[in-house]
Motif scaffolding. Sequence first.
Motif, mmCIF file in Angstrom:
data_model
loop_
_atom_site.group_PDB
_atom_site.id
_atom_site.type_symbol
_atom_site.label_atom_id
_atom_site.label_comp_id
_atom_site.label_asym_id
_atom_site.label_seq_id
_atom_site.Cartn_x
_atom_site.Cartn_y
_atom_site.Cartn_z
ATOM 1 N N LYS A 6 61.320 53.024 66.172
ATOM 2 C CA LYS A 6 62.577 52.496 66.708
ATOM 3 C C LYS A 6 63.417 51.979 65.545
ATOM 4 C CE LYS A 6 64.363 49.426 70.274
ATOM 5 N NZ LYS A 6 63.980 48.495 71.336
ATOM 6 N N VAL A 7 64.688 52.315 65.569
ATOM 7 C CA VAL A 7 65.601 51.823 64.541
ATOM 8 C C VAL A 7 65.928 50.372 64.887
ATOM 9 C CG1 VAL A 7 67.844 52.107 63.428
ATOM 10 C CG2 VAL A 7 66.576 54.130 64.203
ATOM 11 N N THR A 8 65.586 49.462 63.958
ATOM 12 C CA THR A 8 65.796 48.043 64.217
ATOM 13 C C THR A 8 66.862 47.427 63.318
ATOM 14 O OG1 THR A 8 63.970 47.474 62.734
ATOM 15 C CG2 THR A 8 63.450 47.696 65.081
ATOM 16 N N VAL B 25 63.125 51.046 60.177
ATOM 17 C CA VAL B 25 62.477 51.615 61.358
ATOM 18 C C VAL B 25 61.108 50.969 61.555
ATOM 19 C CG1 VAL B 25 63.710 53.806 61.223
ATOM 20 C CG2 VAL B 25 61.521 53.574 60.069
ATOM 21 N N GLU B 26 60.741 50.836 62.823
ATOM 22 C CA GLU B 26 59.483 50.198 63.196
ATOM 23 C C GLU B 26 58.663 51.190 64.012
ATOM 24 O OE1 GLU B 26 58.494 46.345 65.906
ATOM 25 O OE2 GLU B 26 60.244 46.250 64.598
ATOM 26 N N PRO B 27 57.535 51.665 63.480
ATOM 27 C CA PRO B 27 56.708 52.624 64.210
ATOM 28 C C PRO B 27 56.216 52.080 65.553
ATOM 29 C CG PRO B 27 56.046 52.545 61.918
ATOM 30 C CD PRO B 27 57.000 51.405 62.135
ATOM 31 N N THR C 128 53.850 48.831 66.248
ATOM 32 C CA THR C 128 52.649 48.688 65.423
ATOM 33 C C THR C 128 52.741 47.438 64.559
ATOM 34 O OG1 THR C 128 53.547 49.953 63.571
ATOM 35 C CG2 THR C 128 52.355 51.194 65.282
ATOM 36 N N GLY C 129 53.918 46.822 64.506
ATOM 37 C CA GLY C 129 54.100 45.625 63.700
ATOM 38 C C GLY C 129 54.460 45.905 62.248
ATOM 39 N N ARG C 130 54.661 47.160 61.898
ATOM 40 C CA ARG C 130 55.020 47.532 60.526
ATOM 41 C C ARG C 130 56.493 47.935 60.485
ATOM 42 N NH1 ARG C 130 51.250 51.857 58.233
ATOM 43 N NH2 ARG C 130 51.915 50.915 56.297
#
Length: 104
Positions: free
Chosen positions: A5-7, A27-29, A43-45
């Motif tokens: 997701k683009v954050t 981006v956040e997987p 995933t927190g990364r």
Amino acid sequence: MFIAKVTGSVVATQKVDSMRGHKLLVVEPYRLDEKKRGSMVTTGRTFIAVDTLGSGEGDFVLICQGSSARLTPETKDLPIDAVVIGIVDSVHIEKLNVYDRNRE
């Protein structure tokens, strides 16, 4: 390849010449929720990815990472490790619609 997701975005006014004009996204997987298989969870990364498609904050995107990130015509000569290669319209897992861009 993975869904993220683009954050956010990154602005760097000083960078190598080959990176000028390229949009950088945070981006956040995401992965399938192990407990509720009908949803995705972070995933927190986080990663920084080059965007060549015009995606924006809140979009789910497909990310290619590593040497594969330099296999697109737009990125073949760039010093990058992650690139947006698709904007996700929907995700279906075991006949469940886990994500639909039109319903978000």
